[in-house]
Write an enzyme that holds these catalytic residues in place. Structure first.
Site, PDB file in Angstrom:
ATOM      1  N   GLU A  91       0.830  -1.216   0.000  1.00 18.95           N
ATOM      2  CA  GLU A  91       0.000   0.000   0.000  1.00 18.95           C
ATOM      3  C   GLU A  91       0.860   1.259   0.000  1.00 18.95           C
ATOM      4  OE1 GLU A  91       0.659  -2.034   2.337  1.00 18.95           O
ATOM      5  OE2 GLU A  91       0.547  -1.183   4.352  1.00 18.95           O
ATOM      6  N   SER A 149       8.268  -8.700   5.741  1.00 17.58           N
ATOM      7  CA  SER A 149       8.980  -8.844   7.016  1.00 17.58           C
ATOM      8  C   SER A 149       8.734 -10.215   7.648  1.00 17.58           C
ATOM      9  CB  SER A 149       8.531  -7.745   7.976  1.00 17.58           C
ATOM     10  OG  SER A 149       7.161  -7.919   8.269  1.00 17.58           O
ATOM     11  N   GLU A 178      16.582  -5.969  12.200  1.00 13.97           N
ATOM     12  CA  GLU A 178      16.774  -5.606  10.795  1.00 13.97           C
ATOM     13  C   GLU A 178      16.517  -4.101  10.703  1.00 13.97           C
ATOM     14  OE1 GLU A 178      13.860  -7.056   7.967  1.00 13.97           O
ATOM     15  OE2 GLU A 178      15.329  -6.988   6.342  1.00 13.97           O
ATOM     16  N   CYS A 217      16.300  -6.518   0.818  1.00 14.46           N
ATOM     17  CA  CYS A 217      16.394  -7.689   1.693  1.00 14.46           C
ATOM     18  C   CYS A 217      17.753  -8.349   1.570  1.00 14.46           C
ATOM     19  CB  CYS A 217      15.303  -8.694   1.366  1.00 14.46           C
ATOM     20  SG  CYS A 217      15.550  -9.484  -0.212  1.00 14.46           S
TER      21      CYS A 217
HETATM   22  P1  NAD Z   1       5.827  -5.780   5.562  1.00 19.92           P
HETATM   23  O1  NAD Z   1       5.912  -7.129   6.135  1.00 19.92           O
HETATM   24  O2  NAD Z   1       5.518  -4.626   6.434  1.00 19.92           O
HETATM   25  O3  NAD Z   1       4.705  -5.751   4.406  1.00 19.92           O
HETATM   26  C1  NAD Z   1       4.627  -6.794   3.447  1.00 19.92           C
HETATM   27  C2  NAD Z   1       3.166  -6.941   3.025  1.00 19.92           C
HETATM   28  O4  NAD Z   1       2.401  -7.349   4.171  1.00 19.92           O
HETATM   29  C3  NAD Z   1       2.555  -5.660   2.502  1.00 19.92           C
HETATM   30  O5  NAD Z   1       1.768  -5.957   1.365  1.00 19.92           O
HETATM   31  C4  NAD Z   1       1.719  -5.160   3.667  1.00 19.92           C
HETATM   32  O6  NAD Z   1       0.565  -4.479   3.256  1.00 19.92           O
HETATM   33  C5  NAD Z   1       1.338  -6.428   4.393  1.00 19.92           C
HETATM   34  N1  NAD Z   1       1.187  -6.217   5.843  1.00 19.92           N
HETATM   35  C6  NAD Z   1       1.807  -5.282   6.603  1.00 19.92           C
HETATM   36  N2  NAD Z   1       1.442  -5.405   7.901  1.00 19.92           N
HETATM   37  C7  NAD Z   1       0.581  -6.444   7.963  1.00 19.92           C
HETATM   38  C8  NAD Z   1      -0.122  -7.078   9.021  1.00 19.92           C
HETATM   39  N3  NAD Z   1      -0.018  -6.655  10.269  1.00 19.92           N
HETATM   40  N4  NAD Z   1      -0.898  -8.135   8.715  1.00 19.92           N
HETATM   41  C9  NAD Z   1      -1.003  -8.579   7.462  1.00 19.92           C
HETATM   42  N5  NAD Z   1      -0.371  -8.005   6.414  1.00 19.92           N
HETATM   43  C10 NAD Z   1       0.422  -6.962   6.652  1.00 19.92           C
HETATM   44  O7  NAD Z   1       7.193  -5.541   4.755  1.00 19.92           O
HETATM   45  P2  NAD Z   1       7.702  -4.201   4.065  1.00 19.92           P
HETATM   46  O8  NAD Z   1       8.079  -3.224   5.117  1.00 19.92           O
HETATM   47  O9  NAD Z   1       6.771  -3.791   2.988  1.00 19.92           O
HETATM   48  O10 NAD Z   1       9.029  -4.750   3.338  1.00 19.92           O
HETATM   49  C11 NAD Z   1      10.277  -4.827   3.988  1.00 19.92           C
HETATM   50  C12 NAD Z   1      10.516  -6.217   4.534  1.00 19.92           C
HETATM   51  O11 NAD Z   1      10.439  -7.170   3.493  1.00 19.92           O
HETATM   52  C13 NAD Z   1      11.906  -6.383   5.123  1.00 19.92           C
HETATM   53  O12 NAD Z   1      11.820  -7.160   6.284  1.00 19.92           O
HETATM   54  C14 NAD Z   1      12.675  -7.135   4.041  1.00 19.92           C
HETATM   55  O13 NAD Z   1      13.774  -7.894   4.499  1.00 19.92           O
HETATM   56  C15 NAD Z   1      11.591  -8.015   3.521  1.00 19.92           C
HETATM   57  N6  NAD Z   1      11.894  -8.473   2.177  1.00 19.92           N
HETATM   58  C16 NAD Z   1      12.286  -9.773   2.038  1.00 19.92           C
HETATM   59  C17 NAD Z   1      12.620 -10.250   0.777  1.00 19.92           C
HETATM   60  C18 NAD Z   1      13.060 -11.674   0.591  1.00 19.92           C
HETATM   61  O14 NAD Z   1      13.069 -12.132  -0.542  1.00 19.92           O
HETATM   62  N7  NAD Z   1      13.437 -12.388   1.633  1.00 19.92           N
HETATM   63  C19 NAD Z   1      12.550  -9.399  -0.337  1.00 19.92           C
HETATM   64  C20 NAD Z   1      12.133  -8.085  -0.138  1.00 19.92           C
HETATM   65  C21 NAD Z   1      11.805  -7.629   1.123  1.00 19.92           C
END
Ligand code: NAD
Length: 515
Positions: free
Chosen positions: A195, A245, A400, A300
């Site tokens: 979002e 995450s 992180e 990541c």
């Molecule tokens: P995030 O976990 O906050 O969000 C990811 C998705 O989950 C989004 O679409 C978001 O809307 C949704 N979301 C957020 N809070 C939620 C909740 N409480 N309940 C359900 N859904 C929810 O992650 P971010 O901040 O957008 O991205 C950064 C994170 O992603 C970092 O931890 C990074 O390491 C990780 N990441 C990992 C990889 C990998 O391949 N391992 C790749 C890219 C990013």
């Protein structure tokens, strides 16, 4: 309605100052305005300009998206491999033709530099190219004559409706890890982009429709926790790919698995590199600075922790010089090395962690807080920051950070450095810098991390392979894109067949287990 819709202002013309455009949902081939009462703003992190408003879809809209995908699956699963593949051939061409515009949209809403934004799109484009060759990957096996006149063969059949939930940091690449492979293998898809920066994702979806993806095969809903939970629980969704995450990914994995779905979750990281004193000094330091501070550390696979072994500990001043020379500005400004963090909240979290690093006793070698960025005074900027003397137990090591903060750790030898990395809960990526083949081989064999680089700081595999990860960085056994995801998005059916030859009929009922 278009992928992003301008609202008419009071004059009847598009009036961004009065009302920013809205981000539509995509349901059954139509871009539609959500009926929700809950919206959030998509904000340029360098300027705080509101670029668009994104809806948090209602439960009925999520149901409508899944129903549309369910209906479309009936015809799509029977669409020949070649027809599906040709859509992706066209799609890759459209992405190439629109690369500059896609990168500009991405950079404006996410903050990364234009060349890095092009890299984000390009790494996704590689998966689209791979999806166009899906016929080579979705092959079954056949064993001839497993019993008298009997053959056994496998079919890799699509599952049905699959869903994807994506993070903010790669709004082009990560959606493209998911829906092209799912759709190319015969599934239909519901995507829930971040979002925080959904605009480039929507543009990529519009191009997918232009390439010929039929109505209902690709759908998009926006939102946060409620929409994600609805996806986890929906009885008509068969599989979920999540990237984000560790906290959210673990929740998605548990909730969706309990609901009987296949789930793959690629999650948080704390990527370490080892620098041995025999490493090529200049190239190693350049690689570390790029991998630690590129994209303002919001990758990541960013290198967040570097273990300097023996004499390599003397290289710190040179690393600080390199970090200090990086240019901080808005992503579209030429010559920018790192742009802003995604949000004001992300900036203040990173600044708080830097304060905690100082309070926990680490040595602040370079302080990136409050950089002067001419023309972008309101941007969410944090400059390259380096701590030495970092230890487990300090917040900057245990969490992180997801910002441009590099932690330096000292080790006496390679064994100590490997043990240090293996004791960290995360296992996303790692690298070693050395000119010794024996040391690199030992590292490759003993390190418990999914993606290993040897003099390669960010070892993200191309789609001939699959992205991976281990320990707390990944849940589920199959990775996104590449060969593994074909297994993830298909059900193996084993067929054992005998064709009777009436002329050679043998009599009698056989009640034993043999064929
Ligand atoms: P995030 O976990 O906050 O969000 C990811 C998705 O989950 C989004 O679409 C978001 O809307 C949704 N979301 C957020 N809070 C939620 C909740 N409480 N309940 C359900 N859904 C929810 O992650 P971010 O901040 O957008 O991205 C950064 C994170 O992603 C970092 O931890 C990074 O390491 C990780 N990441 C990992 C990889 C990998 O391949 N391992 C790749 C890219 C990013």
């Amino acid at each position: 309605m278009n992928a992003i819709t301008d609202q008419a202002g009071p004059s009847g013309r598009t009036d961004h100052a009065a009302q920013p455009p809205t981000v539509p949902l995509l349901i059954n081939g139509q871009f539609i305005e959500s009926k929700t009462a809950e919206w959030r703003e998509v904000i340029n992190p360098a300027t705080q300009q509101v670029l668009a408003r994104v809806p948090f879809a209602t439960a009925q809209e999520v149901d409508a998206a899944v129903a549309s995908a369910q209906t479309a699956f009936r015809a799509w699963r029977r669409t020949p491999i070649g027809t599906r593949a040709r859509i992706f051939l066209k799609y890759q061409q459209l992405i190439r033709e629109n690369m500059a515009e896609l990168a500009a949209t991405l950079s404006a809403e996410q903050g990364k530099t234009l060349p890095d934004a092009e890299g984000d799109v390009f790494r996704g484009l590689e998966v689209v190219e791979h999806a166009a060759a899906i016929g080579n990957l979705q092959l079954g096996e056949l064993a001839n004559n497993v019993a008298n006149g009997v053959d056994t063969y496998t079919l890799l059949q699509p599952l049905g409706v699959c869903a994807g939930i994506t993070p903010f940091n790669f709004p082009a690449m990560i959606p493209l890890w998911m829906f092209p492979m799912a759709i190319a293998t015969g599934n239909t898809f519901v995507l829930k982009p971040s979002e925080q920066d959904p605009m480039v994702t929507m543009r990529l979806c519009a191009l997918a429709l232009e390439a010929g993806v039929p109505p209902g095969v690709l759908n998009v809903v926006h939102g946060g926790e409620a929409v994600v939970n609805a996806i986890c629980d929906h009885p008509d969704i068969k599989a979920i790919s999540f990237v984000g995450s560790t906290r959210v990914g673990t929740h998605v994995y548990n909730r969706a698995s309990l609901a009987g779905k296949r789930v793959q979750c690629m999650m948080g990281a704390k990527n370490h590199a080892i620098v041995l004193p025999d490493a090529s000094r200049e190239q190693t330091l350049n690689a570390i600075a790029g991998a630690a501070f590129g994209a303002a550390g919001q990758r990541c696979m960013a290198l967040t922790t570097v273990i300097l072994v023996g004499q390599a500990q003397q290289w710190v001043p040179e690393l600080v010089d390199k970090a200090e020379s990086l240019r901080i500005s808005a992503g579209h400004e030429p010559g920018t090395d790192l742009g802003p963090l995604i949000s004001c909240a992300a900036r203040s979290r990173v600044e708080t962690l830097i304060e905690r690093g100082i309070a926990d006793g680490a040595t602040l070698e370079l302080d990136g807080r409050n950089p002067a960025v001419s023309g972008y005074e309101k941007g969410n900027f944090v400059g390259p920051t380096i701590f030495s003397g970092v230890k487990p137990g300090m917040a900057i090591y245990d969490q992180e950070i997801f910002g441009p903060v590099l932690c330096l750790v000292a080790a006496a030898n390679l064994d100590e450095a490997i043990a240090f990395i293996n004791a960290n809960p995360n296992g996303n990526g790692t690298a070693i810098f050395t000119q010794s083949g024996a040391a690199a081989h030992k590292f490759q064999e003993e390190i418990e991390v999914g993606q290993v680089g040897i003099n390669v700081p960010i070892p993200v595999p191309v789609p001939l392979f699959s992205f991976t990860g281990s320990r707390a960085s990944k849940l589920g056994d199959l990775g996104p894109y590449g060969k593994q995801v074909v297994q993830f998005y298909t059900q193996t059916k084993t067929v054992t067949a005998r064709w009777f030859d009436d002329a050679a009929a043998t009599g009698g009922v056989n009640t034993t287990i043999s064929l």
